[in-house]
Design a protein around this motif. Structure first.
Motif, PDB file in Angstrom:
ATOM      1  N   ASP A  92       0.846  -1.201   0.000  1.00  0.00           N
ATOM      2  CA  ASP A  92       0.000   0.000   0.000  1.00  0.00           C
ATOM      3  C   ASP A  92       0.880   1.248   0.000  1.00  0.00           C
ATOM      4  O   ASP A  92       0.497   2.293  -0.534  1.00  0.00           O
ATOM      5  CB  ASP A  92      -0.995   0.001   1.165  1.00  0.00           C
ATOM      6  CG  ASP A  92      -0.363  -0.295   2.507  1.00  0.00           C
ATOM      7  OD1 ASP A  92       0.822  -0.664   2.561  1.00  0.00           O
ATOM      8  OD2 ASP A  92      -1.067  -0.151   3.521  1.00  0.00           O
ATOM      9  N   GLY A  93       2.080   1.129   0.554  1.00  0.00           N
ATOM     10  CA  GLY A  93       3.029   2.245   0.454  1.00  0.00           C
ATOM     11  C   GLY A  93       3.444   2.438  -0.990  1.00  0.00           C
ATOM     12  O   GLY A  93       3.365   3.542  -1.544  1.00  0.00           O
ATOM     13  N   HIS A 118      -1.057  -5.360  -1.214  1.00  0.00           N
ATOM     14  CA  HIS A 118      -1.016  -5.839   0.178  1.00  0.00           C
ATOM     15  C   HIS A 118      -1.303  -4.631   1.072  1.00  0.00           C
ATOM     16  O   HIS A 118      -0.411  -3.840   1.372  1.00  0.00           O
ATOM     17  CB  HIS A 118       0.358  -6.428   0.507  1.00  0.00           C
ATOM     18  CG  HIS A 118       0.703  -7.653  -0.270  1.00  0.00           C
ATOM     19  ND1 HIS A 118       1.315  -8.749   0.309  1.00  0.00           N
ATOM     20  CD2 HIS A 118       0.521  -7.972  -1.577  1.00  0.00           C
ATOM     21  CE1 HIS A 118       1.492  -9.691  -0.621  1.00  0.00           C
ATOM     22  NE2 HIS A 118       1.028  -9.235  -1.770  1.00  0.00           N
ATOM     23  N   ASN A 120      -1.826  -3.185   4.287  1.00  0.00           N
ATOM     24  CA  ASN A 120      -1.693  -3.405   5.740  1.00  0.00           C
ATOM     25  C   ASN A 120      -1.637  -2.096   6.523  1.00  0.00           C
ATOM     26  O   ASN A 120      -1.355  -2.080   7.716  1.00  0.00           O
ATOM     27  CB  ASN A 120      -0.457  -4.275   6.033  1.00  0.00           C
ATOM     28  CG  ASN A 120       0.812  -3.695   5.424  1.00  0.00           C
ATOM     29  OD1 ASN A 120       0.827  -2.535   4.986  1.00  0.00           O
ATOM     30  ND2 ASN A 120       1.877  -4.475   5.404  1.00  0.00           N
ATOM     31  N   VAL A 122       0.463   0.091   6.802  1.00  0.00           N
ATOM     32  CA  VAL A 122       1.781   0.510   7.326  1.00  0.00           C
ATOM     33  C   VAL A 122       2.882   0.227   6.300  1.00  0.00           C
ATOM     34  O   VAL A 122       2.675  -0.520   5.341  1.00  0.00           O
ATOM     35  CB  VAL A 122       2.160  -0.242   8.632  1.00  0.00           C
ATOM     36  CG1 VAL A 122       1.299   0.198   9.788  1.00  0.00           C
ATOM     37  CG2 VAL A 122       2.112  -1.741   8.435  1.00  0.00           C
ATOM     38  N   TYR A 123       4.024   0.823   6.547  1.00  0.00           N
ATOM     39  CA  TYR A 123       5.240   0.451   5.833  1.00  0.00           C
ATOM     40  C   TYR A 123       5.874  -0.672   6.658  1.00  0.00           C
ATOM     41  O   TYR A 123       6.578  -0.413   7.629  1.00  0.00           O
ATOM     42  CB  TYR A 123       6.199   1.639   5.747  1.00  0.00           C
ATOM     43  CG  TYR A 123       5.792   2.751   4.803  1.00  0.00           C
ATOM     44  CD1 TYR A 123       4.654   2.665   4.015  1.00  0.00           C
ATOM     45  CD2 TYR A 123       6.583   3.888   4.673  1.00  0.00           C
ATOM     46  CE1 TYR A 123       4.299   3.680   3.141  1.00  0.00           C
ATOM     47  CE2 TYR A 123       6.238   4.911   3.798  1.00  0.00           C
ATOM     48  CZ  TYR A 123       5.095   4.799   3.034  1.00  0.00           C
ATOM     49  OH  TYR A 123       4.744   5.810   2.169  1.00  0.00           O
ATOM     50  N   GLY A 124       5.560  -1.912   6.279  1.00  0.00           N
ATOM     51  CA  GLY A 124       6.010  -3.038   7.086  1.00  0.00           C
ATOM     52  C   GLY A 124       7.527  -3.182   7.105  1.00  0.00           C
ATOM     53  O   GLY A 124       8.154  -3.233   8.164  1.00  0.00           O
TER      54      GLY A 124
END
Ligand SMILES: Cc1ncc(C[n+]2csc(CCOP(=O)(O)OP(=O)(O)O)c2C)c(N)n1
Ligand code: SF4
Ligand SMILES: [Mg+2]
Length: 284
Positions: A92-93, A118, A120, A122-124
């Protein structure tokens, strides 16, 4: 015909135990098997992020690109060889931060590609900073007092940009997500699938339990050809979060409308007969 084992690599996923990426990984392989594709029948194009690690866990033609740039690379592949199906795996980032403009253009061009986001919030990979999909007030290490901005709406953006297939899936429901990805692969145009993907390490709000309490399936009465209705559904987020296919229509693809690709793909064309001297003379 292929089997799940055909996509096995020498590496096991290194995602955090319980990460939603596992569900997307399994669902994608199920859809590929159902489609009857083997590792050399398509090309996976990844962004940079936890999602992009999947390049190591699915045996196929593939390229891990730059953060924010899987879409332009995928478009380049399609123009170079439009006989090769392309699947974009992005964060998503990737999609709504550095790469937002690319989504708008691939959607309005209707390039034939299937895109799995994906989502989520956040920046996983960079350890949990806020992504543009994060809800207002969401606290992360980059927004310790809470996010000030409104979250982007992936479904509404894809619809507004002109995507011909717009859907939302959930990484915690592998049978349904496998079906949805297969439907995206079968769509003869740009298929955008936003996948709600719990990040068990950095997102303690949108958990599996939260999604299970809030999501519901768009029912069979939802008219997938009605764009206004799709927008209406796209704006639902809160106590009720719709999943499934919001919008689906058929339109000519960018590749079909490109006359140079009528007879052969670019990679099949003989470049020797082209005399570029006069063109070069004009430029010097
Ligand atoms: C051009 C560029 N900008 C920034 C980065 C740093 N970076 C790597 S991954 C990432 C965020 C990943 O977040 P997302 O796309 O949501 O993927 P996730 O890890 O959540 O799957 C960033 C900012 C980079 N590698 N390259
Ligand atoms: S940080 Fe989040 S997205 Fe990345 S592997 Fe761990 S749980 Fe998954
Ligand atoms: Mg992310």
């Amino acid at each position: 015909m292929s089997t799940i084992a055909d996509f096995k690599t020498a590496f096991m996923p290194n995602w955090c135990p319980g990460c939603g990426d596992f569900g997307i990984w399994g669902s994608l392989k199920n859809a590929l098997v159902e489609k009857g594709w083997g590792p050399t029948d398509f090309c996976l194009v990844y962004g940079i992020g936890c999602h992009g690690h999947m390049v190591n866990f699915v045996k196929s033609y593939a390229i891990e690109t730059l953060h924010g740039r899987p879409i332009p690379v995928a478009q380049g592949i399609r123009l170079g060889n439009h006989k090769l199906p392309v699947i974009i795996v992005a964060g998503d980032g990737d999609t709504f931060g550095e790469g937002t403009n690319h989504l708008v253009h691939i959607a309005r061009r209707n390039v034939k590609a299937t895109m799995l986001v994906h989502d989520n919030q956040v920046y996983g990979l960079t350890t949990g900073q806020t992504a543009p999909t994060a809800p207002k007030s969401f606290k992360t290490k980059s927004t310790p007092s809470g996010v000030l901005e409104e979250a982007v709406n992936p479904i509404a953006i894809a619809l507004a940009a002109g995507a011909t297939f717009v859907a939302r899936g959930f990484a915690g429901d592998i049978p349904k997500l496998s079906k949805l990805i297969l439907e995206g692969l079968n769509h003869p145009g740009f298929a955008f699938i936003d996948i709600l993907q719990p990040c068990v390490t950095f997102n303690h709000v949108n958990t599996y339990a939260w999604y299970r309490q809030h999501i519901y399936d768009l029912d069979e009465n939802h008219d997938v050809e009605n764009r206004a209705k799709a927008f209406e559904k796209a704006l639902e987020w809160g106590p009720k979060v719709p999943t499934g296919v919001f919008y689906k229509v058929e339109k000519p693809t960018y590749e079909e409308q490109t006359p140079q690709l009528d007879v052969k793909s670019l990679v099949e064309q003989d470049l020797n007969y082209q005399n570029l001297e006069s063109l070069i003379d004009d430029l010097v």
